[in-house]
Design an enzyme around this catalytic site. Structure first.
Site, PDB file in Angstrom:
ATOM      1  N   HIS A   1       7.297   1.426  -1.667  1.00 18.94           N
ATOM      2  CA  HIS A   1       6.651   2.432  -1.717  1.00 18.94           C
ATOM      3  C   HIS A   1       7.175   3.722  -2.332  1.00 18.94           C
ATOM      4  O   HIS A   1       8.422   3.859  -2.629  1.00 18.94           O
ATOM      5  CB  HIS A   1       6.509   3.032  -0.301  1.00 18.94           C
ATOM      6  CG  HIS A   1       5.665   4.323  -0.064  1.00 18.94           C
ATOM      7  ND1 HIS A   1       4.160   4.169   0.155  1.00 18.94           N
ATOM      8  CD2 HIS A   1       5.831   5.453   0.178  1.00 18.94           C
ATOM      9  CE1 HIS A   1       3.759   5.453   0.067  1.00 18.94           C
ATOM     10  NE2 HIS A   1       4.666   6.280   0.278  1.00 18.94           N
TER      11      HIS A   1
ATOM     12  N   LEU B   1       1.362   2.083   8.775  1.00 21.93           N
ATOM     13  CA  LEU B   1       1.286   2.137   7.391  1.00 21.93           C
ATOM     14  C   LEU B   1       2.474   2.698   6.832  1.00 21.93           C
ATOM     15  O   LEU B   1       2.990   3.681   7.421  1.00 21.93           O
ATOM     16  CB  LEU B   1       0.320   2.953   6.920  1.00 21.93           C
ATOM     17  CG  LEU B   1       0.194   3.080   5.521  1.00 21.93           C
ATOM     18  CD1 LEU B   1      -0.209   1.766   4.860  1.00 21.93           C
ATOM     19  CD2 LEU B   1      -0.941   4.295   5.207  1.00 21.93           C
ATOM     20  N   ASP B   2       3.444   2.071   5.935  1.00 25.94           N
ATOM     21  CA  ASP B   2       4.772   2.733   5.253  1.00 25.94           C
ATOM     22  C   ASP B   2       5.608   3.253   6.440  1.00 25.94           C
ATOM     23  O   ASP B   2       6.186   4.429   6.184  1.00 25.94           O
ATOM     24  CB  ASP B   2       4.344   3.889   4.577  1.00 25.94           C
ATOM     25  CG  ASP B   2       3.239   3.415   3.229  1.00 25.94           C
ATOM     26  OD1 ASP B   2       3.490   2.373   2.862  1.00 25.94           O
ATOM     27  OD2 ASP B   2       2.512   4.379   2.818  1.00 25.94           O
TER      28      ASP B   2
ATOM     29  N   ARG C   1     -10.402 -12.839   3.512  1.00 24.21           N
ATOM     30  CA  ARG C   1      -9.099 -12.821   2.204  1.00 24.21           C
ATOM     31  C   ARG C   1      -7.754 -12.997   3.101  1.00 24.21           C
ATOM     32  O   ARG C   1      -6.945 -13.730   2.769  1.00 24.21           O
ATOM     33  CB  ARG C   1      -9.226 -11.437   2.191  1.00 24.21           C
ATOM     34  CG  ARG C   1      -8.111 -10.993   0.851  1.00 24.21           C
ATOM     35  CD  ARG C   1      -8.108  -9.465   0.383  1.00 24.21           C
ATOM     36  NE  ARG C   1      -7.849  -8.563   1.280  1.00 24.21           N
ATOM     37  CZ  ARG C   1      -8.883  -7.619   1.773  1.00 24.21           C
ATOM     38  NH1 ARG C   1     -10.163  -7.684   1.404  1.00 24.21           N
ATOM     39  NH2 ARG C   1      -8.488  -6.819   2.663  1.00 24.21           N
TER      40      ARG C   1
ATOM     41  N   GLU D   1      11.962   1.998  -9.231  1.00 22.98           N
ATOM     42  CA  GLU D   1      11.495   0.706  -8.611  1.00 22.98           C
ATOM     43  C   GLU D   1      11.805  -0.848  -9.024  1.00 22.98           C
ATOM     44  O   GLU D   1      12.305  -1.558  -8.402  1.00 22.98           O
ATOM     45  CB  GLU D   1      10.065   0.762  -8.656  1.00 22.98           C
ATOM     46  CG  GLU D   1       9.473   2.077  -7.452  1.00 22.98           C
ATOM     47  CD  GLU D   1       7.804   1.753  -7.422  1.00 22.98           C
ATOM     48  OE1 GLU D   1       7.205   2.146  -6.418  1.00 22.98           O
ATOM     49  OE2 GLU D   1       7.326   1.646  -8.802  1.00 22.98           O
TER      50      GLU D   1
ATOM     51  N   ASN E   1       6.432  -4.230 -10.854  1.00 25.60           N
ATOM     52  CA  ASN E   1       7.187  -4.723  -9.970  1.00 25.60           C
ATOM     53  C   ASN E   1       7.544  -6.154  -9.558  1.00 25.60           C
ATOM     54  O   ASN E   1       8.513  -6.604  -9.502  1.00 25.60           O
ATOM     55  CB  ASN E   1       7.065  -3.918  -8.459  1.00 25.60           C
ATOM     56  CG  ASN E   1       7.470  -2.513  -8.705  1.00 25.60           C
ATOM     57  OD1 ASN E   1       8.806  -2.292  -8.522  1.00 25.60           O
ATOM     58  ND2 ASN E   1       6.539  -1.460  -8.761  1.00 25.60           N
TER      59      ASN E   1
ATOM     60  N   ARG F   1      -3.953  -3.079  -0.134  1.00 22.84           N
ATOM     61  CA  ARG F   1      -4.799  -3.372   1.240  1.00 22.84           C
ATOM     62  C   ARG F   1      -3.755  -2.974   2.424  1.00 22.84           C
ATOM     63  O   ARG F   1      -2.699  -3.473   2.346  1.00 22.84           O
ATOM     64  CB  ARG F   1      -5.386  -4.418   1.201  1.00 22.84           C
ATOM     65  CG  ARG F   1      -6.175  -4.976   0.151  1.00 22.84           C
ATOM     66  CD  ARG F   1      -7.572  -4.273   0.024  1.00 22.84           C
ATOM     67  NE  ARG F   1      -8.338  -4.947  -0.855  1.00 22.84           N
ATOM     68  CZ  ARG F   1      -9.836  -4.850  -0.963  1.00 22.84           C
ATOM     69  NH1 ARG F   1     -10.353  -4.109   0.227  1.00 22.84           N
ATOM     70  NH2 ARG F   1     -10.444  -5.222  -1.801  1.00 22.84           N
TER      71      ARG F   1
ATOM     72  N   GLY G   1       1.156  -5.173 -11.742  1.00 24.53           N
ATOM     73  CA  GLY G   1       2.180  -6.016 -11.327  1.00 24.53           C
ATOM     74  C   GLY G   1       3.607  -5.833 -12.271  1.00 24.53           C
ATOM     75  O   GLY G   1       4.271  -7.012 -12.261  1.00 24.53           O
TER      76      GLY G   1
HETATM   77  C1  GRF Z   1       4.270   1.007  -7.419  1.00 22.73           C
HETATM   78  O1  GRF Z   1       4.485   2.325  -7.828  1.00 22.73           O
HETATM   79  C2  GRF Z   1       4.457   1.020  -5.975  1.00 22.73           C
HETATM   80  O2  GRF Z   1       5.379   1.440  -5.378  1.00 22.73           O
HETATM   81  C3  GRF Z   1       3.282   1.168  -5.457  1.00 22.73           C
HETATM   82  O3  GRF Z   1       2.281   0.913  -6.462  1.00 22.73           O
HETATM   83  C4  GRF Z   1       2.751   0.847  -7.598  1.00 22.73           C
HETATM   84  C5  GRF Z   1       2.607  -0.764  -8.431  1.00 22.73           C
HETATM   85  O4  GRF Z   1       2.800  -0.764  -9.513  1.00 22.73           O
HETATM   86  N1  GRF Z   1       3.054   0.569  -4.122  1.00 22.73           N
HETATM   87  P1  GRF Z   1       2.961  -2.123 -10.285  1.00 22.73           P
HETATM   88  O5  GRF Z   1       1.523  -2.827  -9.949  1.00 22.73           O
HETATM   89  O6  GRF Z   1       4.289  -2.850  -9.658  1.00 22.73           O
HETATM   90  O7  GRF Z   1       3.329  -1.930 -11.738  1.00 22.73           O
END
Ligand code: GRF
Length: 193
Positions: A102, A137-138, A62, A167, A13, A85, A11
């Site tokens: 991503h 996806l992405d 879910r 990020e 981010n 997911r 978590g």
């Molecule tokens: C990040 O690198 C994000 O880009 C990817 O999963 C990772 C999550 O990291 N989708 P965190 O849980 O935010 O530390």
């Protein structure tokens, strides 16, 4: 603008987003959900003062629980932040204001193991992307990217750490931009239907 954040793990981010939404910021974090019971990010979210809970079970149950929680929280924007997911097409269609971060410069390296794949491909540049979530996806519209130069000493681990730092700046910047435009911005368009 009311922001919900979906996580599966640490978590970091999520925490960067939550910490950014203070003061005169036009958005507030209202809910953190995790598909993983006991994900470290759930405790982190609570320590930051955000309601956080796990939504377990098979995908149908879910996603139904997630949809109910998001509706109850009246979330305007859903941010996937390390949510591991793939969302069903039905869930995506019902939640058009969903974005994801991503760890690659999309459209390069969709999916997993992006840092090792960037190295194996000999990429000179690598980084991260915030994009709209679609059923593919992405693959949704890119909302922002941040790049770095890959050095000769870089490993998948150093790239992961360096990209993670990017990020933590990029995601809050994109959410701020969306929040500044909300609610005057047109609904997010979805690709492929
Ligand atoms: C990040 O690198 C994000 O880009 C990817 O999963 C990772 C999550 O990291 N989708 P965190 O849980 O935010 O530390």
């Amino acid at each position: 603008m009311r922001v919900a954040i979906l996580i599966s793990g640490a978590g970091s981010n999520m925490a960067a987003l939550v910490r950014s939404m203070t003061g005169d910021h036009p958005a507030r974090p209202v809910l953190v959900l995790s598909d993983v019971d006991g994900a470290p990010g759930l405790g982190l979210a609570r320590s930051l003062g955000v309601e956080a809970r796990a939504v377990a079970g098979p995908r149908g149950a879910r996603e139904a629980a997630m949809a109910a929680a998001l509706a109850q929280a009246r979330a305007d924007l859903i941010c996937l932040a390390g949510f591991m997911r793939v969302l069903s097409p039905g869930f995506v269609a019902a939640h058009p204001r969903t974005i994801n971060i991503h760890p690659s410069l999309l459209p390069r390296h969709r999916g997993l193991d992006t840092h090792a794949r960037a190295l194996a491909a000999g990429d000179a540049r690598h980084g991260c992307t915030v994009h709209r979530v679609t059923a593919e996806l992405d693959a949704g519209e890119v909302l922002g990217q941040s790049a770095l130069e890959v050095g000769p000493q870089d490993t998948a681990e150093t790239l992961a750490a360096r990209v993670r730092a990017l990020e933590h700046r990029l995601y809050p910047a994109v959410v701020r931009r969306l929040a500044d435009a909300f609610p005057s911005a047109p609904p997010a368009h979805r690709e492929g239907g």
